[in-house]
Enzyme design. Structure first.
Site, PDB file in Angstrom:
ATOM      1  CG  ASN A 156      -1.984  -1.097   0.927  1.00  0.00           C
ATOM      2  OD1 ASN A 156      -2.451  -1.315  -0.062  1.00  0.00           O
ATOM      3  ND2 ASN A 156      -2.401  -1.470   2.196  1.00  0.00           N
ATOM      4  CB  CYS A 178      -6.365  -5.648  -1.792  1.00  0.00           C
ATOM      5  SG  CYS A 178      -6.930  -4.988  -0.236  1.00  0.00           S
ATOM      6  CG  HIS A 179      -6.842  -9.527   2.681  1.00  0.00           C
ATOM      7  ND1 HIS A 179      -5.779 -10.062   3.383  1.00  0.00           N
ATOM      8  CD2 HIS A 179      -6.523  -8.210   3.015  1.00  0.00           C
ATOM      9  CE1 HIS A 179      -5.247  -9.276   4.473  1.00  0.00           C
ATOM     10  NE2 HIS A 179      -5.604  -8.237   4.214  1.00  0.00           N
ATOM     11  CG  HIS A 215      -7.774   0.192   0.932  1.00  0.00           C
ATOM     12  ND1 HIS A 215      -6.249   0.374   1.491  1.00  0.00           N
ATOM     13  CD2 HIS A 215      -7.987  -1.482   0.993  1.00  0.00           C
ATOM     14  CE1 HIS A 215      -6.051  -0.763   1.777  1.00  0.00           C
ATOM     15  NE2 HIS A 215      -6.712  -1.674   1.681  1.00  0.00           N
TER      16      HIS A 215
END
Lengths: 473, 473, 473, 473
Positions: A156, A178-179, A215
């Site tokens: 990130n 990304c999880h 995100h």
């Protein structure tokens, strides 16, 4: 990767090979996968961590229940690490956790209270600035030593790091993982269980159409066996009678620093009719109105993850490894739940998958700019990753995301074009930032000073920023 | 207008004909123009004001120095006003000044301190909502009774009002006029005089390339006789040593409620390298970080125009007229400095002009959405208004404006599609609004209540908005 | 389909249920599939054919090796056919084969020699005109009686028919299927076998990235187990010494009316560096310079499929069925090689697949217009078909395809907007049409006369078309 | 130009200063203009012609009725010509007239009969190839020696030449001028006189909205004093009873090699509802179906301009000049009717004008690609040329123009990227070219050979083009 890499003798280059989170997940998943074998080179500026991971990785091979044979090697030379690699994995900490703590503290001293601080907002953009400088170097090295390798980025700020790689070397084959979306799938699985009176389905069976930026990604279609889960969620929320805010005390009693109460997520769902797919801690960093005070965050059930906790977790990690190896604590082989190894297998032709990743927009989201890094589902097959078309975002969401994408591009330009003023424009335009221009500039200047060692032209730090705003009357 | 209207027998329909500002300017400019004659129909829901303007307009014909012969008539029927008009002028107050005061006060009670409150931000968007309902009705009437007329809109919120007309009736020929850019030309003329050691040039000789949206328009090229005035401004600002903030006392001593200190404008110029063309009072309403407190505004030299002042000015106006007519105070014939009559002449084939107006984007700004109403220069010729291509905005500015355009479209959709939730999305996304979602929703709900009489489906005011945000855990 | 249709009691509505090609393929594939059961309603304006298919379909159930239980029923009422169907299959002959023969003969009499005549060029666009009228009616019926069904279209002209459905009823869930790309995969599989010295791989293992419009689709990436087959093809073509043209005699000796010699395909590959994925018979209909004479076609190895052959095949089909049922000729159960049943299974959640289909462009091809129907790979999963992003076409190909897409839209508009002039514009602009405007208009007028019974406003046929071109001097 | 050039001491650099058409027009218009003075440097590879023009230009100053004082000087050095020039005029013959004749003859020998041959089609694209090489050199020189000068290009192919200048040196200030639209204005003026029973109005009073690409430009609005001239034209054409084709004999009797009968123009108007603004000789070169035979051209009243005529006119020109100077034939001072000098005056701040020019598309035509060179009206003011927004073309026309723009870009790329294959793609895709691919390639190869001296890498001429098309079966 070589045109026809053999699944039995792969070379994986791990940049950030001393990693204390993603590296362990990868090791475990590789060890549990009977189809692949080869070597993993662990490159890190922290060679002690890399060597400990080397030891752990090789030790795991001998444990019961492990299928594969992989050789791990810590390497201090990036060229040796990358030469002819089939896959490159990047999961680094851009700058120290102490630096991260300073960034978040600086923002706080200006009245901006970020719960995470690694993606956007003042600390995230500041972290972005140095990440561009670091990833520029990675891009050049990969392009020189293994241009055909597939690159997975876990670092990130995801969008900025991933985009920097192809801005610098357009032919690189990159995707970012990304999880965060997985957690939303799990939430939906739980909801399906509760409201459809069924067993909780596995996460992967929750079919979602993902679209947005990392995100700040959204889900406009979610189904389990044909049942529309967004309709279920909507019905449920309508039923409830009142807005349930949290008290500071309640929230402080939670013992998980990464908890999401989903109050922001559900409120956004009611207002914009689309489900945000990241945790509330991330969401509020992309939005106006939330990060103005700790109280405002508590009310919405949001905990600010203390960097001190990250540091202590990081510091404790080596002992945990040593305890496994020494037998002091039991080692439990367990899949990480991540998709990294499944992706590698698909890229080797061992079974297609469709999952969400971060890729340059080549059309998958029709109302975001082409080439910006967006998050959608993608189809992985032999030597191929192609986004699945996700369609268009609602207008109101698209406008907000477009602002964030513009800011990301300005941060990248600021470093690649040596023009820090562009980064300041991103700071001023950041939607979470409610400071007037002079305060934004002062905070910006302080953050640039913090990052002085990472920026390509240190003088930039003084460039124009402290110039006064004059009055010409 | 008729295909070939005669300049000697024009029909102008004035909606808002009781106007106490724009109507007088138009009367004066028409009276000073020897080339045109005809009748002006004054339509207003306030017939007393319209009748007073009728009296004034007809009286002016007889005064010394007046060239033209125009007949003014107050009309209470919109159909009669519009039937076969050649030109339609719209300058209304959408709702009363008292309503405007309430909107601004409501916003203030939630911590949002708007200096103007008629364009954007919570009060501007609220005003926008009712304006859409009103302008929808105008569009339908014009389309029925004089579809070929040229329509000049002076009403704020400019972009929303102007766009509503063609959203509702796409073939209407509309442009929106605002004198805000003229002030920037005057400022530049003054600067040219000071720094180039010349006589102050006339405003019209300051050649500017205008691009943006009304009250948030920009100038990326400004020249006087080939001299680059933005370079002159830049040099001058660099020279100055320190940021010169204002004290509350200083600002309160200014006796002009519409004063702009240009401190925001110059700061933006240094940060974004492009000159904002509206006054600071407007600019801060489009930006994050300014409207958080009166102190913050004072510091930047910004006065909030009291609506009470607008009311008293409005109430005093009739006596001023009666004093002219009675000879109590001297009547001084003087051009208004506006371009309205010049535009009418150009549209009649009596001399082309190029000036800035608000038009649907048909390509004049390449990085803003097509069809949004934007402000640029345009070429006026016989029965034709065509935008001049202005090019692209800097990326950071384009992203901000795109957010505002999206909000404007959401406001229009909210009324035309009867879906007030869309308007709430615009409120939440407004960059000047630093409130969290729950507070935005509460303020929104209160503003909708205020506007209940104007919204087409009063029930909308209760629709969903007060629904609670629920937690599904 | 119903939100949760049961794979054991599906309802398939077959429009064109008397079909003598696609219907038999579907019956066989359904019969060989153990996972599905239900009923198939066969609607046709030729009820004899539908009834014969009913008989055949039901008879097949009892044959050895057949897994499934399906009930077939011929229905003369479209509403009954469609009511609550889960799937709709459309494979019709728009107009009679005799009409098709007349169209092709008319074009020939004007010097245009089309080998197929069902997609583009004068006869294809003419067929398109009546297809729009027919598919408009289908769209309205499906929208009324089974709006949630998945619709598979097999009818040509594919792009025009498929696009008409969503132009008329935007919420319909439609995709168009064509096996043309499969033949290219088979050609590549054969080439792989020859040049890589391996066994001929199955068609499905040739991984291709498909992008274009139906019958003018392209492949810019083709791989078998990681080997780049386009590079293999390129090397091979470079090696060959001379252009091998065909003689009329040679070509006439071929006994397959659907033969493709691939000479056009390979020449295009050398010129544009991308592989056309349809047969030469189709390709030349999209290009200038080929259809000028039978000799020109023979030279390139192209046979014109005689419609008389289609008619005799069509007429012979019923006896073939009766011979099976009576036992006169042996019935061999065999998969058709088509993907239709696999798609149905994927849509029911019984296994995802990725294959090429025709869908509205929602971003999958970034340099063709949004909403035009394009052909690319798509990901089929439970109740979901989403295109896989295929990227951009080479500029020169994109411009040609854009011309064809524009023509298709003009044909659709001509019928939906009752403005046949637009269709004439498409005829004039067709790249294969080398006639001057007056000849194009004469041919157009004759074709419109032929189609008079299908066009919604018969008077259109006289409208303006025969107006003279005047000279105003 | 210098920021503030003095109208009394301008420097104009004339590339192609030996020009026998445009140079004389410029000289005359400069001589008739009392507002400007300075020097004109005449650069040419044919120094004899340049010197004769020098003599003529200086001689004109002394003639009666001449207002201005200009000094003309023939210069053989491009650097000296350009150094610090305020304006650059380019009107060259790219290659000799003999080369032009050979190109047109070559095309004819392949069955392509171009009437002009300087813009598009095989000879036009061939001319384009060498023009790119030549204009690349001009662009580099101007960028080095007078980067602030305004550049007027008169050379054909207009779009390719003009676009090459900014492709090579993006900051250059360039526009391209062509008088083709003027002829359409004159035709409309004549029609207005005839049908509105008025005196023929001056060309400039015919108000037109221009949009398209040079020689394939269109007018979608034409008015005289508010009267819609396209409606007048439409009514008139409807009235006429029959298509009036021409015989070969009739056409051959015309004694003007540049005659346009307007039959194509009017036919296009009836079909596409928009008026083409170039002469028929140009129009047919952009369209399919016309250039197939001389008979086909004669029928439509189109004369092919013999290059031999151009050559004899060119050869006769010097004697005409000498006759003026010697007094053998009378010299009549007369304005050229061109707008070049008016543009120079506007750029110096001596009076704005709006007229049609060729500029990069920055938004003026919303459905053609940005940055392609398009022709629309533009507003000329002090040091500024900005296109006026012209709107969108009808879909059918836009698709055709898009094909031509793509071909132009391919021609430019072919030279700038050294990849002649791209040029062959343009040849194949050219709508006027009805040859199959092999014939197109053979013609292309012959044309490339003709141009060998101009192409940057002569070997390109052999590159791939003669490769055979192989069959891989």
């Amino acid at each position: 990767m070589n045109t026809q890499p053999s699944p039995n003798s792969l070379k994986i280059a791990y940049i950030g090979g001393g990693s204390r989170e993603w590296a362990h997940k990868l090791m475990m998943d590789l060890a549990l996968c009977p189809d692949l074998a080869g070597e993993v080179l662990l490159y890190d500026i922290d060679m002690d961590s890399a060597r400990l991971n080397e030891e752990l990785g090789n030790w795991i091979q001998g444990q019961p229940g492990m299928h594969s044979r992989w050789h791990y090697r810590a390497v201090s030379d990036l060229k040796i690490t990358l030469a002819d690699a089939d896959f490159v994995v990047i999961s680094i900490q851009p700058g120290s956790l102490e630096l991260m703590a300073s960034e978040i503290a600086l923002a706080e001293s200006h009245g901006l209270f970020y719960p995470v601080g690694d993606t956007t907002g003042a600390p995230g953009l500041s972290r972005g600035l140095r990440s561009v400088a670091i990833f520029k170097m990675f891009a050049e090295a990969i392009n020189a030593y293994c241009p055909d390798a597939w690159i997975t980025n876990y670092t990130n700020p995801m969008s900025i790091c991933t985009r920097t790689l192809t801005r610098v070397a357009p032919r690189l084959k990159v995707f970012g993982c990304c999880h965060e979306v997985f957690a939303t799938q799990r939430m939906l699985a739980g909801m399906a269980a509760q409201f459809l009176q069924i067993e909780t389905p596995p996460r992967k069976d929750i079919q979602v159409n993902v679209l947005g930026i990392n995100h700040f990604t959204w889900v406009n279609q979610a189904r389990y066996q044909g049942r529309d889960l967004l309709a279920v969620l909507s019905d449920h929320l309508e039923e409830k009678g009142s807005l349930r805010f949290y008290t500071q005390k309640e929230v402080e009693s939670w013992n998980d620093w990464f908890h999401s109460a989903d109050l922001v997520k559900f409120t956004l769902f009611q207002r914009y009719r689309i489900l945000a797919a990241a945790g509330d801690r991330h969401l509020v960093e992309f939005l106006p109105g939330f990060i103005v005070s700790p109280e405002s965050l508590f009310k919405w059930g949001i905990i600010r993850t203390p960097v001190s906790y990250r540091i202590s977790r990081w510091e404790a990690a080596p002992q945990k490894i040593r305890d496994w190896i020494s037998g002091t604590s039991p080692f439990v082989p367990e899949s990480s739940g991540e998709e990294g190894v499944g992706m590698i297998k698909a890229l080797l032709g061992l079974g297609d998958i469709v999952t969400n990743v971060n890729l340059e927009n080549t059309g998958q989201i029709s109302n975001l700019p082409l080439q910006s890094v967006v998050e959608t589902n993608a189809h992985f097959s032999r030597d191929s990753v192609r986004a699945v078309v996700a369609g268009a975002l609602p207008r109101a969401i698209a406008a907000m995301i477009n602002q964030h994408i513009t800011n990301q591009e300005l941060i990248i330009d600021a470093v690649l074009l040596n023009d820090l003023d562009l980064a300041l424009q991103a700071f001023i335009n950041d939607p979470s930032n409610h400071l007037p221009i002079d305060s934004s500039a002062a905070l910006f200047q302080a953050l640039v000073q913090l990052n002085r060692d990472f920026l390509p032209v240190p003088e930039m730090a003084n460039n124009r920023v402290q110039n006064a705003y004059a009055e010409a009357k």
